[in-house]
Design a protein around this motif. Structure first.
Motif, short mmCIF file in Angstrom:
data_model
loop_
_atom_site.label_atom_id
_atom_site.label_comp_id
_atom_site.label_asym_id
_atom_site.label_seq_id
_atom_site.Cartn_x
_atom_site.Cartn_y
_atom_site.Cartn_z
N SER A 124 0.85 -0.68 -0.07
CA SER A 124 -0.02 0.23 -0.12
C SER A 124 1.34 1.01 -0.45
CB SER A 124 -1.09 0.48 0.80
OG SER A 124 -1.44 1.17 1.22
N THR A 426 -0.38 -0.56 -4.27
CA THR A 426 -1.69 0.06 -4.68
C THR A 426 -2.21 2.07 -4.50
OG1 THR A 426 -3.01 -1.90 -4.77
CG2 THR A 426 -4.02 -0.29 -4.67
N PRO A 432 -2.16 -0.35 -9.33
CA PRO A 432 -0.99 -0.60 -8.83
C PRO A 432 0.03 -0.32 -9.60
CG PRO A 432 -2.28 -2.27 -10.93
CD PRO A 432 -2.55 -0.93 -10.62
#
Length: 581
Positions: A124, A426, A432
């Motif tokens: 993340s 992400t 992505p």
């Protein structure tokens, strides 16, 4: 520490196989012992020095939010398959098979391991940016180990890897590392280290810098400008030159030049200047053996790194046979075989009346003008810079070349490894992305040896106090004399109790000259001599290893004087340390 308990012998004779002073002094001084070709064990003296270097590195890496980790020395080849380096890296990478027939490597660098460690964690954008580093043993199967710890096969290295979500963030962090590296070398007592632009080599990436300690015994050629701040490694230095006196244009003529295969032979035969000649240097691509011909002015040398980067793959020196499309010794750019991949260096641009091979056994051209006789020639920079060339920064003919030892490097790697190893995160929009990486390395043992090379005299190293094995060296002459021994013992204990690092030589039966010789080889910054003669004046002699201080100090004042002197030596170093960023 009592010197008579110190593991490692010191001796006077210079080892025959030591080509540079630091290697000789560190062998003579009991710092290290050769185990195999380019492999050394470290005695306690060197281990104390490298531990202090490591501590400085840790403090500076932690100060820029680095987190210390530890990667394996042995890695599965599958990781290197992912990055593509298992095949692309040459024989420096030691490959082997374990008892289960699994392919393994001894890591010489840890980009793959770094990506493998964090690619599940950092999925993340909220996890970024971060930097991880390690200080760890590595193995590089160096073809020509030399100069002691300067070029070895097994070595200790600090390598760090940063991960970012934007190029801007990488550049900001890169600047912080740039300053942190300056601080590391300044704190270690070598503020004279210079930073130069460099080629990324097998590491990849778009931008890299090397930290070079200038010394005549250095392996690398450093290109510097005497008028501005321009600096670069020879591999990356831009060759800016102009052929100003090109002469009157002449007709192209094919001249017989029997038995003249070198450019020097040809120019001697034709009574022409080598600066008006075109030299061919031939390589082949590793993949398919396609010929790659690099043409440079006769007095210039090909920069293989630049050429390799242009070709885009590994190359090797060509083997030309009679059946090939090239006539060895007579190769020129005019009407060269189309099968060859040709590169014309900038050193040839604007030349008139060039002497060059005629691509025919026993013949050369004279009067060649590349812009006139070749169809749309393109000139590229594939040559090594020379003294007096034009500086690409300030435009003056002020380029000079010096030698240096690389003590550190930093790279902007980009997405080379995260893409190849499928590491993604992400972003805030749910898409992505590949993280962008930076890489930052310092060779710990090489740094110690380089400091010794830069700071020594004929008698031994002169260690900066920040990395010296001890801060104070007490020589007790005539330890069999009761008063002398008591004074020396008392001072030794008092310094130890104050947290000052002391090596104490109270050996009996050892001549003063031998004691001083050992002290010189250990290179401790502050030396205290306690002797019956000095005590007749109720004094001890205090000197510094660099000979900047030599004083007779009263016994009762010795402790305070030593403590103050130690603090002054640290202050000298810290005055040259720039502010962190």
């Amino acid at each position: 520490m009592k010197l008579d308990k110190l593991i490692g012998s010191r001796f006077k004779e210079r080892p025959a196989d030591c080509v540079i002073d630091s290697h000789a002094l560190m062998i003579r001084g009991g710092y290290m012992k050769n185990v195999g070709n380019g492999i050394y064990s470290e005695f306690p003296v060197l281990k104390r020095i490298t531990a202090k270097i490591e501590n400085i590195i840790r403090e500076e890496m932690d100060a820029i939010d680095g987190q210390e980790v530890l990667f394996p020395v042995v890695l599965p080849a599958d990781l290197w398959d992912e990055s593509g380096r298992y095949e692309s890296v040459g024989s420096e990478l030691l490959r082997f098979t374990d008892r289960n027939k699994a392919r393994m490597v001894l890591a010489m660098t840890h980009e793959e391991a770094a990506v493998q460690l964090v690619r599940e964690y950092a999925q993340s954008y909220t996890k970024y940016p971060f930097m991880i580093y390690q200080i760890q043993r590595k193995f590089r199967d160096e073809a020509r180990p030399r100069a002691g710890m300067i070029r070895v096969r097994e070595f200790t290295m600090k390598d760090a890897y940063s991960f970012h979500t934007s190029q801007e963030d990488l550049e900001n962090y890169y600047d912080k590392c740039y300053v942190a590296y300056n601080r590391i070398f300044q704190r270690a007592g070598i503020p004279e280290v210079v930073t130069v632009a460099s080629d990324s080599g097998m590491m990849g990436g778009n931008l890299s810098h090397e930290y070079m300690l200038l010394t005549p015994v250095g392996e690398d050629s450093i290109v510097l400008c005497t008028e501005c701040d321009y600096s670069a490694n020879m591999e990356a230095a831009e060759n800016k030159m102009v052929n100003e006196e090109t002469g009157t244009t002449q007709e192209l003529q094919c001249i017989e030049t029997p038995d003249c295969k070198t450019i020097e032979d040809v120019c001697a035969f034709l009574k022409s200047d080598v600066t008006s000649s075109c030299k061919a240097v031939v390589y082949q691509k590793n993949f398919d053996d396609t010929f790659v011909v690099a043409f440079v002015r006769g007095d210039y040398e090909v920069n293989e790194t630049k050429l390799r980067n242009l070709v885009g793959e590994e190359i090797h020196t060509a083997e030309i046979t009679e059946d090939d499309c090239l006539a060895a010794g007579y190769i020129g750019p005019y009407q060269i075989a189309k099968e060859a991949e040709v590169y014309l260096d900038v050193s040839l641009k604007g030349l008139n009346n060039v002497v060059a091979g005629a691509n025919k056994e026993g013949y050369h051209y004279t009067g060649l003008n590349l812009e006139r006789d070749l169809e749309n020639p393109e000139f590229v920079d594939i040559s090594k810079v020379q003294e007096g060339n034009v500086c690409p920064c300030c435009g003056k003919k002020t380029i000079t070349i010096k030698r240096g030892i690389e003590v550190g490097n930093i790279f902007q790697l980009g997405t080379k490894y995260t893409k190849s190893m499928n590491m993604t995160y992400t972003d805030e929009n749910g898409r992505p992305q590949y993280p962008i990486m930076g890489c930052y390395g310092i060779g710990v043992g090489r740094m110690a040896a380089s400091i010794c090379e830069a700071h020594h005299d004929e008698y031994g190293p002169i260690w900066p106090i920040s990395i010296a094995p001890w801060e104070v060296h007490i020589c007790c002459l005539r330890a069999d004399d009761e008063e002398t021994k008591v004074v020396a013992d008392t001072l030794y204990k008092k310094l130890q109790d104050a947290g000052i690092e002391v090596i104490y030589d109270d050996r009996t039966g050892v001549r003063p000259g031998a004691m001083f010789s050992d002290a010189d080889l250990l290179g401790v910054p502050v030396r205290v001599v306690v002797s019956p003669r000095n005590l007749k004046e109720n004094s001890v002699e205090i000197t510094t290893r660099d000979k900047s201080v030599k004083e007779m100090i009263a016994v009762d004042d010795a402790f305070d004087y030593i403590k103050d002197l130690k603090d002054k030596l640290y202050s000298r170093i810290n005055e040259k340390v720039e502010e962190s960023k």
